[in-house]
Design an enzyme around this catalytic site. Structure first.
Site, mmCIF file in Angstrom:
data_model
loop_
_atom_site.group_PDB
_atom_site.id
_atom_site.type_symbol
_atom_site.label_atom_id
_atom_site.label_comp_id
_atom_site.label_asym_id
_atom_site.label_seq_id
_atom_site.Cartn_x
_atom_site.Cartn_y
_atom_site.Cartn_z
ATOM 1 N N ASP A 65 0.791 -1.239 0.102
ATOM 2 C CA ASP A 65 -0.076 -0.057 -0.047
ATOM 3 C C ASP A 65 0.953 1.473 -0.066
ATOM 4 O O ASP A 65 0.391 2.323 -0.795
ATOM 5 C CB ASP A 65 -0.978 -0.029 1.223
ATOM 6 C CG ASP A 65 -1.947 -1.105 1.114
ATOM 7 O OD1 ASP A 65 -1.823 -1.973 0.634
ATOM 8 O OD2 ASP A 65 -2.855 -0.877 1.740
ATOM 9 N N SER A 82 -8.675 0.688 5.008
ATOM 10 C CA SER A 82 -8.333 -0.376 4.217
ATOM 11 C C SER A 82 -9.223 -0.359 2.752
ATOM 12 O O SER A 82 -10.452 0.000 3.276
ATOM 13 C CB SER A 82 -8.136 -1.473 4.667
ATOM 14 O OG SER A 82 -8.089 -2.513 3.486
#
Length: 564
Positions: free
Chosen positions: A130, A476
């Site tokens: 990420d 998320s």
């Protein structure tokens, strides 16, 4: 002098013979086995975040070897450099995940030190989890040396008890365990089969989102994302990236020629049409900031309400990331969006986006719909504003239950995610509540706290359609439900989120793009007079430094430029 010699660019890495820099580096590199001819070639960093801590990075060394050979074959000299390698599911263990967001900016500086310190001529950036992809984009924008982002692919899930299972299912099932609907043995069995190969989380979470948006920005080659980690297609892309970076250096095409306002608008259009991770907003804003570009990413996203959703990849719908890959990927999506994209933008191919899309075949309509016949006639990602978020908040509309477009409830206020999860376990959070998770943003953490675990637990407990969550913490891309994230200003900046009291009524209207705190101005003024910013002056180490330098979320939470 030949035409080829006349066109050959001056390489900043070729130091003046006889100088100290020339002599000492020459001695170093000749001792490492490089030839006299090598020392005159374009010198290229392969930015590798390989790590044994996380499966996201487990395959990058193999990718690196392919890029190295391709650079040599194209006439360049590759240098592998290593950087910090944050993993959202591993590096999140310490300090309630406060290291995650700061790791992005640590990575930017890590790359700057090595590439600028050595005065290398270009970079191939091996993109994985990420924070690495946005950090690498930010570094490319800051350094402005020829750069290619190489998305290194997604992992595959497996099967458990006759059902498909991946990391998203594991994540959500922690809530199911706490709710008593599955056993610890069930959860343990899922963890044994949820990941069956290297790469980033399956689904259109933040990692795959940023891989796709790297291609949409023009910083990754066509056919780059999404792509399966460890596949032959990835290795072919690695070879293409090695050749492409040498070509970019010879043509002197730099990131700021690619990362234009039009390119960011194109990427935002792709994000909206596919329902990308809410975190892409802060990362695109940060990349634009590093490029010293005057563009308001939040406002630009807000203006795209006319863009419908043409894919439904989990957690937005039933399809899997490998379905999007096989259906045509990012370039298939961009082909369908071509009428509303700026096709004149430059890309790392040395061609315009229009030229890149000219021969793209029609995508598989099962997974990528045309604009005229979308899966949903609303954007997958949008901005809400209102008295609770005057500077905006991000909602992944595609992941909100279809039956929920308005929600109003009493606030349950938490400043610690673990306490909120405990309240969920004891059933003190009820349908109709609006859970406020605050003080978890970049300034408040300091370093954004990972509020995503509560949201996953909420879904696992079966409350995703009955409880709303409003937070300045990090979510998320796997999260779904009535989740309003990246509330701006964050609570620690004095934003209204910091003034919410237990029992206050919060109203959410997805259609009207509103999120409001139903409290009088006079009461808010009284609360504001009593409010005090958190004191992080005694925090030592990287988090303390980050707290002193981080800018607001609306600016991408980049670090303040250190200028006199």
């Amino acid at each position: 002098m030949s035409d080829a010699e006349q066109k050959k660019p001056t390489l900043r890495s070729n130091f003046e013979p006889g100088t100290t820099r020339w002599a000492v580096r020459r001695a170093q590199w000749l001792a490492m086995g490089y030839s006299e001819e090598d020392l005159l070639k374009p010198k290229i960093a392969i930015v590798n975040s390989s790590s044994k801590l996380s499966v996201c990075y487990a395959h990058l060394d193999d990718v690196c070897r392919v890029v190295e050979q391709a650079i040599r074959d194209a006439g360049g000299l590759p240098f592998e450099i290593r950087t910090v390698a944050p993993s959202d599911f591993v590096t999140s263990a310490g300090r309630q995940a406060r290291y995650l967001m700061p790791s992005r900016d640590l990575l930017v500086n890590d790359i700057e030190v090595q590439v600028e310190g050595a005065e290398l001529d270009g970079m191939v950036l091996l993109a994985s989890c990420d924070k690495t992809t946005p950090g690498q984009l930010m570094a490319a924008a800051r350094l402005n040396v020829p750069s290619v982002v190489l998305p290194c692919g997604y992992q595959l899930g497996g099967h458990c008890a006759g059902k498909e299972v991946d990391i998203e299912e594991v994540y959500k099932s922690v809530g199911s365990l706490k709710a008593g609907s599955i056993s610890l043995a069930d959860l343990k069995a899922m963890t044994c089969t949820a990941i069956t190969g290297p790469g980033v989380c399956a689904g259109l979470a933040t990692a795959n989102t940023m891989h796709v948006l790297s291609e949409a920005l023009g910083m990754a080659l066509p056919r780059s994302a999404p792509i399966r980690a460890g596949s032959q297609a990835l290795m072919e892309n690695a070879a293409r990236a090695g050749a492409a970076i040498v070509d970019l250096i010879l043509k002197d095409i730099r990131p700021r020629q690619i990362l234009t306002p039009a390119a960011f608008r194109n990427a935002l259009r792709v994000a909206v049409a596919t329902g990308c991770s809410v975190n892409c907003v802060r990362h695109l804003a940060a990349t634009a900031s590093e490029a010293e570009m005057d563009i308001d990413i939040v406002a630009e996203l807000e203006a795209l309400n006319d863009t419908p959703q043409i894919t439904t990849v989990r957690p937005n719908g039933p399809h899997r990331i490998e379905d999007l890959d096989k259906a045509g990927g990012c370039r298939g999506v961009m082909r369908e969006l071509s009428d509303v994209l700026d096709l004149s933008v430059m890309t790392v191919t040395g061609k315009t986006l229009g030229e890149n899309l000219a021969d793209v075949p029609e995508p598989d309509r099962t997974f990528i719909r045309p604009l005229a016949d979308p899966f949903r006639h609303e954007p997958g990602l949008t901005i809400l504003r209102g008295s609770l978020a005057p500077d905006g908040a991000v909602v992944k509309v595609s992941a909100v239950p279809a039956e929920v477009r308005t929600f109003s409830g009493k606030a349950r206020v938490f400043e610690d995610e673990a306490v909120a999860i405990k309240a969920l376990e004891t059933h003190s959070i009820k349908p109709g509540d609006v859970v406020v998770l605050r003080g978890l943003g970049p300034k408040g953490g300091p370093g954004t706290v990972f509020a995503a675990s509560f949201m996953a637990a909420l879904i696992g407990a079966g409350l995703g359609a009955g409880v709303a969550v409003v937070t300045d913490g990090e979510l998320s891309g796997l999260n779904s439900g009535i989740t309003i994230g990246q509330v701006m200003p964050e609570a620690a900046e004095g934003g209204p989120l910091g003034l919410v009291a237990e029992g206050d009524v919060i109203s959410i209207d997805i259609g009207a793009r509103r999120v409001d705190l139903d409290v009088s101005e006079s009461e808010l003024a009284a609360r504001r007079a009593m409010w005090r910013a958190p004191d992080h002056s005694q925090i030592r180490g990287w988090l303390g430094q980050y707290a002193a330098m981080v800018q607001p979320l609306s600016k991408g939470a980049v670090l303040k430029p250190m200028r006199p």
